[in-house]
Motif scaffolding. Structure first.
Motif, PDB file in Angstrom:
ATOM      1  N   ASN A 205       0.826  -1.205   0.000  1.00 63.70           N
ATOM      2  CA  ASN A 205       0.000   0.000   0.000  1.00 63.70           C
ATOM      3  C   ASN A 205       0.860   1.255   0.000  1.00 63.70           C
ATOM      4  O   ASN A 205       0.559   2.236  -0.689  1.00 63.70           O
ATOM      5  CB  ASN A 205      -0.885   0.001   1.250  1.00 63.70           C
TER       6      ASN A 205
ATOM      7  N   VAL B 267       2.302   1.748  -3.425  1.00 61.24           N
ATOM      8  CA  VAL B 267       1.279   2.227  -4.359  1.00 61.24           C
ATOM      9  C   VAL B 267       0.933   3.682  -4.082  1.00 61.24           C
ATOM     10  O   VAL B 267       0.772   4.486  -5.003  1.00 61.24           O
ATOM     11  CB  VAL B 267       0.027   1.331  -4.276  1.00 61.24           C
ATOM     12  N   ALA B 268       0.866   4.034  -2.769  1.00 58.50           N
ATOM     13  CA  ALA B 268       0.548   5.421  -2.441  1.00 58.50           C
ATOM     14  C   ALA B 268       1.649   6.338  -2.948  1.00 58.50           C
ATOM     15  O   ALA B 268       1.384   7.471  -3.376  1.00 58.50           O
ATOM     16  CB  ALA B 268       0.389   5.584  -0.934  1.00 58.50           C
ATOM     17  N   ARG B 269       2.902   5.856  -2.906  1.00 57.25           N
ATOM     18  CA  ARG B 269       3.991   6.703  -3.388  1.00 57.25           C
ATOM     19  C   ARG B 269       3.917   6.914  -4.901  1.00 57.25           C
ATOM     20  O   ARG B 269       4.374   7.926  -5.416  1.00 57.25           O
ATOM     21  CB  ARG B 269       5.333   6.084  -3.015  1.00 57.25           C
ATOM     22  N   THR B 270       3.379   5.920  -5.653  1.00 54.73           N
ATOM     23  CA  THR B 270       3.250   6.133  -7.090  1.00 54.73           C
ATOM     24  C   THR B 270       2.183   7.177  -7.378  1.00 54.73           C
ATOM     25  O   THR B 270       2.182   7.772  -8.447  1.00 54.73           O
ATOM     26  CB  THR B 270       2.852   4.844  -7.830  1.00 54.73           C
ATOM     27  N   GLY B 271       1.272   7.373  -6.408  1.00 53.42           N
ATOM     28  CA  GLY B 271       0.302   8.460  -6.551  1.00 53.42           C
ATOM     29  C   GLY B 271      -0.738   8.225  -7.621  1.00 53.42           C
ATOM     30  O   GLY B 271      -1.345   9.164  -8.122  1.00 53.42           O
TER      31      GLY B 271
ATOM     32  N   THR C 199      -5.211   4.689  -6.613  1.00 49.71           N
ATOM     33  CA  THR C 199      -5.378   4.153  -5.267  1.00 49.71           C
ATOM     34  C   THR C 199      -6.765   3.532  -5.091  1.00 49.71           C
ATOM     35  O   THR C 199      -6.923   2.541  -4.384  1.00 49.71           O
ATOM     36  CB  THR C 199      -5.166   5.252  -4.213  1.00 49.71           C
ATOM     37  N   GLN C 200      -7.742   4.114  -5.769  1.00 51.88           N
ATOM     38  CA  GLN C 200      -9.106   3.574  -5.742  1.00 51.88           C
ATOM     39  C   GLN C 200      -9.114   2.142  -6.281  1.00 51.88           C
ATOM     40  O   GLN C 200      -9.612   1.211  -5.647  1.00 51.88           O
ATOM     41  CB  GLN C 200      -9.992   4.466  -6.620  1.00 51.88           C
TER      42      GLN C 200
ATOM     43  N   PHE D  92      -6.616   0.149  -6.545  1.00 53.17           N
ATOM     44  CA  PHE D  92      -5.840  -0.763  -5.732  1.00 53.17           C
ATOM     45  C   PHE D  92      -6.610  -1.198  -4.498  1.00 53.17           C
ATOM     46  O   PHE D  92      -6.532  -2.369  -4.104  1.00 53.17           O
ATOM     47  CB  PHE D  92      -4.511  -0.129  -5.335  1.00 53.17           C
ATOM     48  N   SER D  93      -7.376  -0.267  -3.885  1.00 52.78           N
ATOM     49  CA  SER D  93      -8.094  -0.668  -2.671  1.00 52.78           C
ATOM     50  C   SER D  93      -9.186  -1.678  -3.010  1.00 52.78           C
ATOM     51  O   SER D  93      -9.429  -2.619  -2.245  1.00 52.78           O
ATOM     52  CB  SER D  93      -8.668   0.551  -1.954  1.00 52.78           C
TER      53      SER D  93
ATOM     54  N   LEU E 152       2.677  -0.917  -9.893  1.00 53.93           N
ATOM     55  CA  LEU E 152       1.273  -1.278  -9.658  1.00 53.93           C
ATOM     56  C   LEU E 152       0.948  -2.630 -10.284  1.00 53.93           C
ATOM     57  O   LEU E 152       0.292  -3.468  -9.655  1.00 53.93           O
ATOM     58  CB  LEU E 152       0.357  -0.213 -10.250  1.00 53.93           C
TER      59      LEU E 152
END
Lengths: 127, 350
Positions: free
Chosen positions: A54, A57-61, A64-65, A67-68, B72
């Motif tokens: 997580n 993934v958050a760092r890739t910005g 996120t939707q 991914f969750s 990702l």
């Protein structure tokens, strides 16, 4: 950690095999408890994996939707597999199949936005 | 002689109508006229290290931009690979399908960006062709190569309207179709559409190849004859001036030389600026597509051992359509480059 998992697993299996001849009803309960114990042991590891992924993934910005919802889908997948496995071991295959079906429907509900946006994007490319 | 030439060059430059070309910027910085001045005075070639540093910075930026997608894709594949390892039945199939859909969603987003980028680049190449070639043709005619200028005019028209039309109207749709096929082909494990993808890429190769061959052979054959004809007519004119005009004829012929030399010099500088402008426009998109394609290969390699085979197969299959995009850009810019080079080489008749 892994020794604990192996120890619990083997003891549970032995207990289930022994109990099956004496008290078949209890065997299922023991199997359930064993599975739950292993799951509880693994949960901390799972949270580490998920929180680190997580973080990346958050760092890739981005996305996120997406991914969750993938995380939720994977979680549902795990739980369904475990529950269906227990039911099948206990001998009720119909219940196991029902759980799998329920899991599939829940996954589909969560995956619908993804598939919908996929269709939209593809139509956007072609149009 | 040198100062005279500079003076004549300045005068010719001030009379030229650059039109919209004056507003185009090269490598984001200098405008066309400044670049032209730098090339004419020989200053430009001192700045090579700057250009290389710029390219390195561009590469770094592109790599950083493409990393999130790879991360990702790998994260999603690993997570979904955990579910139902070793089991055929159950929810795992559906989870894999969702993972595939998510990966395709990510990839399609990037590919749409790339397609728009390539389309815009083709358009700006067309704009540039429309701006640079009339100027070059005028200068060519001023430099004495009237026949060559007349012969190259239709070739330029073909390049600017016909070929760019074919590329944005036929070749780009072919790319989109074969991309769509490679998405669909891996949707279900047993769908087999490989031959369709092969067919579209063969069609693509033939269209590009025919465009290339026809255009280049036309340019080369016409250029050879036109060049020698021009050189004969100019020699004849010069001999007439120096031989039949009494007393001052020799000086006049030298002045004639000077004016033509300046025109040729400016034409070649305009051509060179055109080449630099072309590189400035085309370099970034080409590098971006290539780096994206490599990144997809990397993601395919990283996902192959951990996840469903569909995802890594899809990522590998992307290579073919993506190389079409690169070919698209490369071939149009190569045709443009060849014509610029021909324009620089021919018509240098003094």
């Amino acid at each position: 950690m892994i020794t604990k998992i192996i120890a619990i697993g083997i003891t549970t299996t032995l207990a289930v095999v022994l109990l099956k001849q004496l008290q078949p009803a209890l065997a299922v309960v023991v199997g359930l408890i064993g599975t739950a114990l292993i799951f509880l042991l693994v949960v901390s590891g799972l949270t580490t994996i998920i929180s680190s992924i997580n973080g990346i993934v958050a760092r890739t910005g981005m996305a996120t939707q997406l991914f969750s919802s993938i995380l939720k889908i994977v979680g549902i997948g795990y739980l369904c597999e475990i529950a269906a496995g227990i039911c099948q071991d206990a001998g009720s295959k119909a219940v196991a199949d029902m759980i799998v079906l329920g899991g599939k429907i829940m996954i589909m509900v969560l995956a619908l936005p993804i598939i919908e946006s996929l269709v939209n994007v593809v139509l956007g490319v072609l149009g | 002689m040198d100062e005279n030439l500079t003076a004549v060059i300045d005068e010719t430059l001030s009379q030229l109508d650059f039109g919209d070309l004056a507003h185009l910027s090269v490598f984001g910085g200098d405008n066309f006229i400044t670049l032209l001045g730098q090339i004419l005075s020989g200053k430009f070639f001192a700045d090579y290290p700057d250009v290389f540093a710029g390219i390195i910075a561009l590469l770094g930026g592109l790599v950083v931009a493409v990393l999130p997608v790879v991360v990702l894709i790998v994260a999603i594949t690993i997570l979904c690979g955990f579910v139902g390892t070793g089991k055929e039945r159950g929810v795992s199939n559906l989870v894999y399908f969702v993972a595939y859909a998510a990966v395709v969603l990510l990839v399609v987003g990037s590919v749409v960006d790339l397609v728009t980028l390539v389309g815009n680049t083709l358009n700006s190449l067309k704009t540039q062709i429309d701006l640079v070639f009339p100027l070059l043709l005028t200068l060519m005619a001023t430099g004495g190569a009237k026949t060559s200028a007349g012969i190259y005019q239709p070739a330029v028209a073909i390049l600017s309207s016909g070929i760019t039309q074919i590329f944005s109207g036929v070749v780009m749709p072919l790319f989109i179709i074969s991309f769509a096929f490679s998405v669909v082909a891996h949707l279900a494990p047993h769908t087999k559409l490989d031959q369709f993808i092969a067919f579209f890429s063969a069609l693509f190769k033939w269209v590009v190849g025919i465009c290339f061959t026809v255009f280049l052979s036309f340019m080369a054959l016409q250029g050879i004859t036109a060049g020698s004809f021009d050189s004969i007519s100019i020699r004849a004119a010069k001999m007439t001036v120096s031989g039949y005009v009494p007393i001052v004829g020799g000086y006049l012929a030298q002045g004639f030389d000077l004016i033509m030399a300046s025109a040729v010099l400016i034409k070649n500088a305009v051509g060179l600026s055109g080449i630099l402008l072309l590189l400035g426009i085309v370099l970034a998109p080409i590098l971006r597509v290539i780096i994206f394609s490599l990144a997809m290969k990397l993601a395919a390699a990283a996902t192959q051992p951990v996840g469903d085979s569909r995802i890594s197969q899809f990522l590998t299959a992307l290579g073919k359509p993506l190389s079409m995009l690169v070919t698209c850009l490369l071939s149009v810019s190569f045709m443009y480059l060849i014509s610029l080079a021909l324009f620089i080489m021919t018509g240098n008749v003094i």
